[in-house]
Design a protein around this motif. Structure first.
Motif, PDB file in Angstrom:
ATOM      1  N   UNK A 126       0.847  10.535  11.501  1.00  0.00           N
ATOM      2  CA  UNK A 126       0.319   9.553  10.561  1.00  0.00           C
ATOM      3  C   UNK A 126       1.042   9.725   9.228  1.00  0.00           C
ATOM      4  N   UNK A 127       1.214   8.644   8.534  1.00  0.00           N
ATOM      5  CA  UNK A 127       2.005   8.680   7.301  1.00  0.00           C
ATOM      6  C   UNK A 127       1.252   9.263   6.117  1.00  0.00           C
ATOM      7  N   UNK A 128      -0.084   9.206   6.151  1.00  0.00           N
ATOM      8  CA  UNK A 128      -0.856   9.736   5.020  1.00  0.00           C
ATOM      9  C   UNK A 128      -2.031  10.568   5.523  1.00  0.00           C
ATOM     10  N   UNK A 129      -2.437  11.499   4.671  1.00  0.00           N
ATOM     11  CA  UNK A 129      -3.667  12.250   4.916  1.00  0.00           C
ATOM     12  C   UNK A 129      -4.835  11.351   4.541  1.00  0.00           C
ATOM     13  N   UNK A 130      -6.064  11.740   4.922  1.00  0.00           N
ATOM     14  CA  UNK A 130      -7.221  10.909   4.537  1.00  0.00           C
ATOM     15  C   UNK A 130      -7.336  10.679   3.029  1.00  0.00           C
ATOM     16  N   UNK A 133      -2.446  11.012   0.299  1.00  0.00           N
ATOM     17  CA  UNK A 133      -1.150  11.656   0.043  1.00  0.00           C
ATOM     18  C   UNK A 133      -0.294  11.640   1.318  1.00  0.00           C
ATOM     19  N   UNK A 134       1.021  11.690   1.114  1.00  0.00           N
ATOM     20  CA  UNK A 134       1.951  11.614   2.241  1.00  0.00           C
ATOM     21  C   UNK A 134       1.953  12.895   3.063  1.00  0.00           C
ATOM     22  N   UNK A 135       1.941  12.730   4.387  1.00  0.00           N
ATOM     23  CA  UNK A 135       2.156  13.863   5.284  1.00  0.00           C
ATOM     24  C   UNK A 135       3.667  14.116   5.347  1.00  0.00           C
ATOM     25  N   UNK A 136       4.111  15.262   5.878  1.00  0.00           N
ATOM     26  CA  UNK A 136       5.560  15.447   6.040  1.00  0.00           C
ATOM     27  C   UNK A 136       6.188  14.320   6.845  1.00  0.00           C
ATOM     28  N   UNK A 142       9.674   7.696   5.236  1.00  0.00           N
ATOM     29  CA  UNK A 142       9.889   6.812   4.094  1.00  0.00           C
ATOM     30  C   UNK A 142      11.101   7.137   3.240  1.00  0.00           C
ATOM     31  N   UNK A 143      11.558   8.386   3.255  1.00  0.00           N
ATOM     32  CA  UNK A 143      12.590   8.772   2.297  1.00  0.00           C
ATOM     33  C   UNK A 143      13.891   9.306   2.889  1.00  0.00           C
ATOM     34  N   UNK A 144      13.900   9.682   4.138  1.00  0.00           N
ATOM     35  CA  UNK A 144      15.055  10.384   4.707  1.00  0.00           C
ATOM     36  C   UNK A 144      16.345   9.585   4.614  1.00  0.00           C
ATOM     37  N   UNK A 145      16.322   8.367   5.091  1.00  0.00           N
ATOM     38  CA  UNK A 145      17.563   7.592   5.149  1.00  0.00           C
ATOM     39  C   UNK A 145      18.109   7.272   3.759  1.00  0.00           C
ATOM     40  N   UNK A 152      21.171   8.411  10.807  1.00  0.00           N
ATOM     41  CA  UNK A 152      20.329   8.982  11.856  1.00  0.00           C
ATOM     42  C   UNK A 152      19.313   9.914  11.198  1.00  0.00           C
ATOM     43  N   UNK A 153      18.027   9.584  11.333  1.00  0.00           N
ATOM     44  CA  UNK A 153      16.980  10.357  10.663  1.00  0.00           C
ATOM     45  C   UNK A 153      16.863  11.767  11.227  1.00  0.00           C
TER      46      UNK A 153
END
Length: 190
Positions: A126-130, A133-136, A142-145, A152-153
């Protein structure tokens, strides 16, 4: 799919028990290779083909060859009279079995507490915690590329974010290979 996974888990468990109980060392090594291949198949079912390939190559291939070489090189010169002929299975070391159970029970309890495979609310997918905030996972997706400039991510995470970890793994594998070559060289010369 659950039936296939269950059959594979039982298969892997039984081969692990056989490896521990077989008296014939070469038979135990061959059974270990089959165990590793079964574990590799489980990794494929868990959608981790890279781990499955590593398990099959290292566990089923390289380690099996190294074990056979170790048996061949260390059993030379041992008179046949000194090798005891025993049955098909070894006797069970109950202290070792108690240690295995003592380690396995908490591990199974911890595994039971993990979210189900494919659970969309699990922090690993999941992209966010309850709290928002962003999970790893959310950060990497969202930010790697854009941060790395790579297309390639997976390669970006391995090289950029986990570069030291990947380098450390390469150092460990290289050191192990050099150690094995040194031992084999000493055994061949003696």
């Amino acid at each position: 799919m659950i039936l296939v996974e269950l059959v594979l888990v039982v298969f892997v468990f039984l081969t692990a028990v056989l490896v521990a109980l077989l008296e014939d060392i070469v038979g135990a090594i061959a059974t270990f290779a089959v165990f590793s291949l079964g574990l590799g198949l489980l990794w494929v079912l868990l959608a981790a083909p890279d781990v499955a390939l590593a398990e099959a190559a290292v566990g089923g291939g390289i380690l099996s060859v190294l074990y056979v070489l170790a048996v061949i090189l260390t059993s030379r010169g041992v008179p046949a009279a000194d090798r005891e002929e025993a049955g098909l299975f070894r006797s069970i070391n109950f202290r070792a079995l108690a240690v295995i159970v003592a380690l396995a029970v908490p591990l199974l309890i911890a595994i039971n507490g993990l979210p189900d495979v494919g659970d969309p609310t699990a922090p690993a997918v999941s992209e966010t915690y309850p709290d928002g905030s962003l999970t790893p996972y959310g950060y990497y997706v969202g930010h790697t590329l854009e941060e790395t400039g790579l297309s390639n991510a997976v390669a970006a995470v391995l090289v950029v974010y986990r570069g030291l970890d990947t380098f450390g793994e390469a150092v460990v594998v290289f050191t192990a290979a050099v150690g094995v070559l040194i031992v084999l060289e000493r055994e061949v010369l003696t």
